[in-house]
Design an enzyme around this catalytic site. Structure first.
Site, short mmCIF file in Angstrom:
data_model
loop_
_atom_site.label_atom_id
_atom_site.label_comp_id
_atom_site.label_asym_id
_atom_site.label_seq_id
_atom_site.Cartn_x
_atom_site.Cartn_y
_atom_site.Cartn_z
N GLU A 38 0.86 -1.19 0.00
CA GLU A 38 0.00 0.00 0.00
C GLU A 38 0.90 1.24 0.00
O GLU A 38 1.93 1.28 0.69
CB GLU A 38 -0.82 -0.05 1.30
CG GLU A 38 -1.83 1.06 1.53
CD GLU A 38 -2.49 0.92 2.91
OE1 GLU A 38 -1.96 0.15 3.77
OE2 GLU A 38 -3.52 1.56 3.15
N LYS A 109 -9.63 1.51 -1.60
CA LYS A 109 -9.78 0.88 -0.29
C LYS A 109 -11.16 1.14 0.32
O LYS A 109 -11.57 2.29 0.46
CB LYS A 109 -8.68 1.40 0.64
CG LYS A 109 -8.56 0.69 1.97
CD LYS A 109 -7.33 1.24 2.73
CE LYS A 109 -7.05 0.49 4.01
NZ LYS A 109 -5.78 0.98 4.65
N CYS A 142 -4.89 -3.63 2.86
CA CYS A 142 -4.57 -3.54 4.29
C CYS A 142 -5.77 -3.81 5.20
O CYS A 142 -6.25 -4.93 5.27
CB CYS A 142 -3.91 -2.20 4.57
SG CYS A 142 -2.92 -2.21 6.10
#
Lengths: 260, 260
Positions: A38, A109, A142
């Protein structure tokens, strides 16, 4: 196919240095798929929105994208990386899958972590799955790991390989990804980073432990907490099409959606 | 409140012996909640439907129920146990939560494992949550762990404590329950058994490793793989009401159901 990741140690804001680190480490290796962390080129802990905005790129444009596009072409492999995405006046914490021919697919995300919410908007792309060399691939980023719905959704969309660019600071994720692989019978590739970042009183230490995990929950390759590293595994993505746990159990067919 | 479990070593079909083992082990202890394994009084590996039918009880009736009802009354605690449930001409792999006053609530296993499908019908109760001494409690059974939707559904229904009677043979569950606790921020209590059962060419070894886990993924108490044992933890169930991972993250509020 050969799937791989690079666990990096970026310097905040030093895009050229961080790209150099990655290129130097990965270019000697063969891969069909490479997953990078990321926000791998910029670093993580932006001081504010404006700083992040200056370091961000539009999807499919800019210095980081062009560098990765050339890497994908030169290595003839798919490269997935995380970056701050500028879209109009907003920012997303995004990942891009860049094909050898320069085409790309975007994921934003869905579940932002902590102070990311001061900088980024929650992702709007949702989850999707695409094909590359016969493998079906999905992306999550993540903290998305903490929500079982993320990897589950990718699995229900047909993903065989869940690519997971990360900047992990909490310690539980590497082991939890074994559960994610097992419950969905998919390969997972978590590309994390190491090092520290400090912003005012806030100090983050990134935990490394990047892992490639098989659909039966075996750790095929991993990097430890204290070093950078490229790792690769030769896998057969079709193994993830077998959702059978026993002769009588299929992890998808046995779901009871009417009860959930 | 004091939550507890007993990891047993039942002899197949020896209901009186198996009940004796449990009563002898748990009666010296104080508990508000006691979780016993799946099918703890009968054993697991029935030779066929008819044998299971003979060993089964209707919910809230029979020798095993009466024994547990008296235990719950005497100890003034809630007892959750697994049993083969006879309902008309069908069998379910069920668990019962028995209150000190003799009332009870039923859960029928939603996800049957392997050859259980030859014996039992898939559960029809679905998941539900009830209150006892201010704590909100839900049940799932053994292989339900493999489906993240089970513990998630209980959490969305308000469960603070997920009780998980089990007869585990696969090795992954004890660690996966840490993920289940973490992703939902709930207490989990997995009561498993040890020992072996043989039916024809089929031999099962049960792995023990019963665990009480906190909402932040800590193993509060556990039994190892090779012994029976009673374990207990004093917990505050309200800790499971705090779904905050960081100042800016709430595990339920941050869900993105529109994307799943």
């Amino acid at each position: 196919m050969i799937v791989s990741l690079y666990q990096s140690n970026p310097r905040f804001g030093k895009l050229a240095e961080n790209l150099d680190e990655v290129l130097t480490a990965v270019k000697p290796h063969k891969f069909d798929l490479l997953v990078l962390p990321e926000l791998f080129a910029t670093g993580y802990l932006f001081s504010d929105f404006n700083q992040a905005f200056l370091l961000a790129e539009e999807a499919g444009k800019g210095y980081v994208f062009e560098t990765i596009r050339m890497l994908a072409a030169e290595k003839n492999g798919l490269v997935i990386y995380g970056f701050p995405e500028r879209r109009g006046k907003r920012l997303f914490n995004s990942s891009l899958a860049v094909f050898p021919n320069g085409q790309y697919l975007l994921y934003q995300k869905s579940h932002l972590f902590d102070t990311e919410k001061e900088i980024f908007s929650p992702g709007e792309t949702g989850f999707s799955v695409f094909s590359f060399r016969g493998a079906r691939i999905g992306m999550m980023i993540c903290f998305d790991w903490r929500f079982p719905e993320a990897a589950r959704k990718l699995t229900l969309l047909g993903a065989q390989i869940v690519c997971h660019p990360s900047n992990l600071v909490l310690t539980h994720c590497p082991d939890a990804m074994i559960t994610r692989a097992l419950e969905n019978a998919v390969f997972t590739i978590t590309a994390n980073r190491i090092g520290e970042e400090i912003r005012g009183e806030k100090k983050l230490r990134f935990i490394g432990k990047s892992r490639i995990i098989s659909p039966d929950g075996k750790v095929l390759a991993q990097v430890d907490s204290h070093q950078t590293g490229f790792i690769a595994s030769e896998i057969n993505p079709e193994l993830a099409d077998n959702k059978r746990v026993t002769e009588n159990n299929d992890l998808l067919a046995d779901r009871r959606p009417e009860l959930y």
